[in-house]
Every structure is written in C-alpha cells, then in structure tokens.
Write a protein that holds these residues in place. Structure first.
Motif, mmCIF file in Angstrom:
data_model
loop_
_atom_site.group_PDB
_atom_site.id
_atom_site.type_symbol
_atom_site.label_atom_id
_atom_site.label_comp_id
_atom_site.label_asym_id
_atom_site.label_seq_id
_atom_site.Cartn_x
_atom_site.Cartn_y
_atom_site.Cartn_z
ATOM 1 N N LEU A 84 -19.477 26.013 -14.963
ATOM 2 C CA LEU A 84 -18.842 26.879 -13.959
ATOM 3 C C LEU A 84 -19.195 28.342 -14.206
ATOM 4 O O LEU A 84 -19.468 29.089 -13.256
ATOM 5 C CB LEU A 84 -17.327 26.667 -13.979
ATOM 6 C CG LEU A 84 -16.833 25.292 -13.504
ATOM 7 C CD1 LEU A 84 -15.326 25.192 -13.646
ATOM 8 C CD2 LEU A 84 -17.242 25.037 -12.063
ATOM 9 N N GLU A 85 -19.175 28.760 -15.457
ATOM 10 C CA GLU A 85 -19.572 30.134 -15.769
ATOM 11 C C GLU A 85 -21.019 30.387 -15.367
ATOM 12 O O GLU A 85 -21.354 31.450 -14.826
ATOM 13 C CB GLU A 85 -19.392 30.414 -17.256
ATOM 14 C CG GLU A 85 -17.942 30.614 -17.679
ATOM 15 C CD GLU A 85 -17.829 31.126 -19.104
ATOM 16 O OE1 GLU A 85 -18.861 31.136 -19.820
ATOM 17 O OE2 GLU A 85 -16.729 31.519 -19.498
ATOM 18 N N ILE A 90 -18.616 30.637 -11.049
ATOM 19 C CA ILE A 90 -17.340 30.127 -10.514
ATOM 20 C C ILE A 90 -16.276 30.304 -11.583
ATOM 21 O O ILE A 90 -16.543 30.131 -12.775
ATOM 22 C CB ILE A 90 -17.477 28.637 -10.131
ATOM 23 C CG1 ILE A 90 -18.578 28.453 -9.085
ATOM 24 C CG2 ILE A 90 -16.154 28.075 -9.618
ATOM 25 C CD1 ILE A 90 -18.921 26.984 -8.813
ATOM 26 N N ALA A 91 -15.061 30.656 -11.185
ATOM 27 C CA ALA A 91 -13.980 30.871 -12.135
ATOM 28 C C ALA A 91 -13.748 29.624 -12.977
ATOM 29 O O ALA A 91 -13.676 28.505 -12.455
ATOM 30 C CB ALA A 91 -12.695 31.246 -11.399
ATOM 31 N N GLY A 96 -11.179 28.633 -14.351
ATOM 32 C CA GLY A 96 -9.915 27.984 -14.030
ATOM 33 C C GLY A 96 -10.054 26.791 -13.105
ATOM 34 O O GLY A 96 -9.145 25.952 -13.022
ATOM 35 N N TRP A 97 -11.190 26.681 -12.409
ATOM 36 C CA TRP A 97 -11.403 25.518 -11.539
ATOM 37 C C TRP A 97 -11.707 24.242 -12.328
ATOM 38 O O TRP A 97 -11.744 23.151 -11.752
ATOM 39 C CB TRP A 97 -12.546 25.793 -10.564
ATOM 40 C CG TRP A 97 -12.144 26.653 -9.405
ATOM 41 C CD1 TRP A 97 -12.458 27.965 -9.197
ATOM 42 C CD2 TRP A 97 -11.343 26.256 -8.289
ATOM 43 N NE1 TRP A 97 -11.901 28.419 -8.022
ATOM 44 C CE2 TRP A 97 -11.214 27.381 -7.448
ATOM 45 C CE3 TRP A 97 -10.713 25.063 -7.921
ATOM 46 C CZ2 TRP A 97 -10.480 27.342 -6.267
ATOM 47 C CZ3 TRP A 97 -9.983 25.033 -6.745
ATOM 48 C CH2 TRP A 97 -9.871 26.154 -5.935
ATOM 49 N N ALA A 98 -11.951 24.375 -13.633
ATOM 50 C CA ALA A 98 -12.254 23.180 -14.425
ATOM 51 C C ALA A 98 -11.110 22.176 -14.368
ATOM 52 O O ALA A 98 -11.336 20.951 -14.263
ATOM 53 C CB ALA A 98 -12.555 23.566 -15.875
ATOM 54 N N PRO A 158 -8.660 21.616 -11.954
ATOM 55 C CA PRO A 158 -8.638 20.851 -10.700
ATOM 56 C C PRO A 158 -9.828 19.908 -10.541
ATOM 57 O O PRO A 158 -9.685 18.806 -10.007
ATOM 58 C CB PRO A 158 -8.655 21.949 -9.630
ATOM 59 C CG PRO A 158 -8.034 23.131 -10.289
ATOM 60 C CD PRO A 158 -8.468 23.052 -11.721
ATOM 61 N N LEU A 159 -11.004 20.332 -11.008
ATOM 62 C CA LEU A 159 -12.168 19.447 -10.897
ATOM 63 C C LEU A 159 -11.997 18.184 -11.731
ATOM 64 O O LEU A 159 -12.309 17.079 -11.285
ATOM 65 C CB LEU A 159 -13.428 20.200 -11.341
ATOM 66 C CG LEU A 159 -13.996 21.199 -10.327
ATOM 67 C CD1 LEU A 159 -15.013 22.110 -10.995
ATOM 68 C CD2 LEU A 159 -14.632 20.476 -9.137
ATOM 69 N N SER A 167 -22.431 24.864 -5.398
ATOM 70 C CA SER A 167 -21.158 25.275 -4.808
ATOM 71 C C SER A 167 -19.993 24.431 -5.309
ATOM 72 O O SER A 167 -20.166 23.269 -5.724
ATOM 73 C CB SER A 167 -21.223 25.178 -3.276
ATOM 74 O OG SER A 167 -21.312 23.836 -2.861
ATOM 75 N N LEU A 168 -18.792 25.012 -5.249
ATOM 76 C CA LEU A 168 -17.588 24.347 -5.738
ATOM 77 C C LEU A 168 -17.281 23.091 -4.948
ATOM 78 O O LEU A 168 -16.890 22.061 -5.512
ATOM 79 C CB LEU A 168 -16.414 25.329 -5.684
ATOM 80 C CG LEU A 168 -15.091 24.847 -6.266
ATOM 81 C CD1 LEU A 168 -15.233 24.556 -7.760
ATOM 82 C CD2 LEU A 168 -13.994 25.893 -6.027
ATOM 83 N N PHE A 226 -16.745 19.229 -6.411
ATOM 84 C CA PHE A 226 -15.583 18.364 -6.193
ATOM 85 C C PHE A 226 -16.026 16.999 -5.686
ATOM 86 O O PHE A 226 -15.571 15.950 -6.162
ATOM 87 C CB PHE A 226 -14.617 19.009 -5.196
ATOM 88 C CG PHE A 226 -13.529 19.814 -5.828
ATOM 89 C CD1 PHE A 226 -12.504 19.206 -6.525
ATOM 90 C CD2 PHE A 226 -13.522 21.194 -5.725
ATOM 91 C CE1 PHE A 226 -11.488 19.942 -7.109
ATOM 92 C CE2 PHE A 226 -12.518 21.952 -6.307
ATOM 93 C CZ PHE A 226 -11.499 21.326 -6.999
#
Length: 429
Positions: free
Chosen positions: A233-234, A238-239, A241-243, A245-246, A293-294, A298
């Motif tokens: 993510l880094e 991408i933040a 913190g999304w780890a 939820p993913l 992309s995020l 997902f």
C-alpha cells in the motif's frame, strides 16, 4: 446433502467447544506482542515470543496428533487443552518474567493443545452423516475464518483499553472452558483397529505428503497477502490504514467461499479442483502485486479469499480419502503443522525480499514459490503406485499398495468414496 444435515445439537455443541479451543490460538501472536511492547526492546521480544508460539504449534501438532487414539481422544485432548490454558495463564499473570520464562510459557501454550485442531475435526466427522463431510468441513471453515476475523480486533481493544495481560488471561479461561465442554462431545470416534493393516501410523501419514505440500502452499499465499500488504500500500501511495479493511475483505471472501463450497457437489476429482483453485488464487495474488488502485485490490483479495477457502477444503477432504479412519486425527494434525510451516516460510521469504526488492516483487516471488509447491504436490498425487507384483483384488483383502494416487489404498478408498455418494476415489463429495 444440504447444510440442514449438519445443523444439529451435536454440531452446535462442537462449535462452542471449537470456539473455546481456537479463539486463543487466533489471539496469541498479537496478544504476546501487546503483552511486552512497553518493555525495553518490547516489539522485538514480542515478535520472538510469537515465533516461539508458532514453533510450538508446528512441533506439537504432529508429535501429539499421531498419539491420539480414537477410543480415548477426549481425555487426551482435555490434557493438552488444560496444559495450554496453564501456559496462557502464566503469560498473562507474569508479564514481567524473564524473557526465557516467557518463551517457555509461549512454547507450552502453542505446543500442548496443538493436536486439538485435528482431534476436534475428527470428532466433528463422527457426529455428522458420512455424506455430509463437505458441509461439515465447510461449517468448520466458516467458524474458523470468523474467529480469525474477530480475534485481532478483540485483542487490540482489550490490550489497549483495559490491560495488556487481559487477552491472555481470557484466552486461558476460554481454553479451560473448552476442556469442560469436551464432555458434551463423544469420547472419541468410530475406528477399526485393523483398518491400517498393521502398517505403522508414521508410514501411513508420510504417504499423504503431497496433500500436506499443497496445503502448505495454500496458506503460504495467505501469508503473502497479510504480511506484505502494508508495504505494498505504501508503494502504491495508498494509506496503510486500508490494510485492515482489505484483510477483512479477504476473510469475508474466505467465509463466503467456505459456504459456497458446501452448497453442492462440484465436478472433477478433488486433486483437479485443488489444482484449479490453487492456480486461480495464485493469479489473484499476482494481480494484487500489479494492480494500482484500491478498488481493484479489494476485488482481487476478495476473490482470492473465496478461492483459497475452497482450496483448503479440497485438501482436508482429500485426507479423508487417502487415510484410514484411525489415522484421520493424526493426518489433520500433520496438515495443521504443514500449513503453519508454509505460512512461516512464506513470511520469512517475503521479509527477506522486502529488504532488497519492492513489495510487488516480493509478492510475485512468493506466488512463484507457492506455484512450485503446488506443482510438486500435485505431481506427487498422480505419481504411479509402486509395483508389488501382487494381483489386487477388490474387497477387504486388497493389498495396501493398490492404485490410488496418494499412497495406494485404492480399493478401500473407492469403497468409502462410493458410500459417500461419489463413486470415484477422489471426488468425496
């Protein structure tokens, strides 16, 4: 068969005991990190304690699993869970103890109850109809993924909001409750003492090595997703913190996949299903390494979770086909150790590569390792059976070296598969 066949009081009781036995396992690695993080070098010590705990599981599962006996499984499981509860209690009650003592407590907490997974799975098989094996294992898989989704959040909240020792003390209480709950379950499972034909247990278990290898490959890919995702993510900007939820999406996908697999019989032999699912999971994780992309992350992780659950279920069902009933609990325990070793090996590889390569490259390298393990396991399953010079007859007198893919109990396996409604020695559904 439908899920109605396994929604019984016996299965509900089994589920309550399984939660008590497995929630501490899911909580332990993170809980020991929080326990010592405020000490000098706390995070490093926590990582070592978590590793020692996992090593205890990897060692304890096969050593204790092969000693489980169908006629006295309940007291054997009770002793292991009780000693494990003492290990968790010692960690929670003595957080300031010397690191060597904490390491000993962590090892005991991991090793002593390590055979419980295999033993409880064998007990679950004993309380459901033979033809409902896929549905029963699907229910177990959904329960397990639910536990692993809840445990990290519960540990974090309790450790930061109340006390770092509380998660471990609660783990000890849960495991102790599982000891008491065992007396709500059968004392053991049906097993013919002669179903191994006098062959040593170790030799029978070793013959199933291809299934253990592909099982390890399956969970090694899950390790990649969990351990490299924050760095990826880094890299993508991408933040981090999304780890969370993913990974929650990955766990949810796995629960959905477990449910869907048990809804119906699927075409093809179990090893064919496993091959397709494993390669599909590999493709999803390769996409995770490449997609920018995020939203795509997902989607790829969610689909990987669905497919990975099916891959693990095919491995557990395959063990039912190639091992005699008296060896099932031991086989499940060895599988537990194998997937733990696969997780640790993949995590170690990814960690080493992250110091010299990008996160996306580390994921692709790990996917390559998993593909190699999958191919090795699948080739092992289809290898020709060794020739014994005997004519194999059908029925009880069949030679142990008959022509099934993993280890050669073809006639007996085919008979058991037909009883389950499959007609083919490897369908099992």
């Amino acid at each position: 068969m439908s899920y109605r066949e396994v929604m019984t009081k016996e299965v509900v009781r089994w589920g309550v005991v399984a939660v008590g036995a497995r929630m501490p396992v899911a909580a332990a690695p993170l809980a020991v990190v929080f326990l010592v993080r405020e000490r000098p070098g706390g995070y490093a010590l926590g990582a070592v304690l978590a590793a020692v705990y996992v090593i205890g599981e990897i060692i304890g599962a096969p050593l204790l699993g092969v000693r489980l006996r169908a006629e006295r499984a309940r007291p054997q499981l009770a002793v292991g869970l009780a000693v494990g509860a003492l290990g968790f209690a010692a960690l929670g009650a003595l957080p300031g103890a010397h690191p060597v003592a904490l390491g000993l407590f962590a090892f005991v907490a991991g090793a002593a109850p390590a055979a419980a997974t295999g033993g409880l799975r064998a007990l679950l098989n004993s309380v459901v109809p033979e033809k409902a094996a896929a549905q029963a294992l699907s229910v177990e898989s959904m329960l397990t993924f639910g536990i692993w989704a809840v445990a990290p959040a519960a540990v974090t909240g309790l450790a930061l909001g109340v006390s770092p020792a509380l998660p471990l003390l609660l783990a000890a209480a849960l495991m102790a409750s599982a000891v008491a709950g065992l007396w709500l379950l059968p004392v053991g499972w049906d097993s013919d003492a002669d179903d191994r034909g006098g062959e040593p247990m170790t030799r029978i278990l070793v013959r199933a090595w291809p299934i253990y290898v592909t099982g390890a490959a399956s969970l090694s890919m899950l390790a990649l997703a969990e351990l490299v995702l924050p760095a990826l993510l880094e890299q993508r900007g991408i933040a981090v913190g999304w780890a969370g939820p993913l990974l929650a999406g990955l766990a949810l996908g796995s629960a959905v996949g477990s449910f869907c697999y048990g809804l119906r019989s699927w075409p093809g032999r179990l090893r064919t299903q496993s091959m397709v699912l494993m390669f599909a999971v590999s493709g999803c994780l390769a996409l995770v390494a490449l997609l920018p992309s995020l939203g795509w992350l997902f989607g790829a992780l969610g689909v990987a979770g669905v497919l990975q659950a099916g891959a693990m279920l095919t491995r557990n069902l395959s063990l039912r086909e190639v091992l005699p009933p008296s060896a099932l609990a031991a086989g499940y325990s060895v599988m537990y150790a194998a997937v733990g070793a696969g997780y640790a090996a993949s995590g170690s590889l990814a960690g080493a590569l992250l110091s010299v390569a990008s996160p996306s490259t580390a994921i692709l390298a790990g996917v390559g390792l998993s593909v190699v393990l999958t191919v090795v396991g699948l080739l092992g399953e289809v290898r020709p059976a060794p020739s014994t010079g005997q004519v194999v007859s059908s029925g009880a007198g069949a030679s142990p070296a008959s022509a099934d893919g993993v280890g050669g109990r073809g006639d007996d396996i085919a008979e058991r598969a037909a009883i389950r409604g499959g007609g083919d020695a490897e369908r099992g559904l």
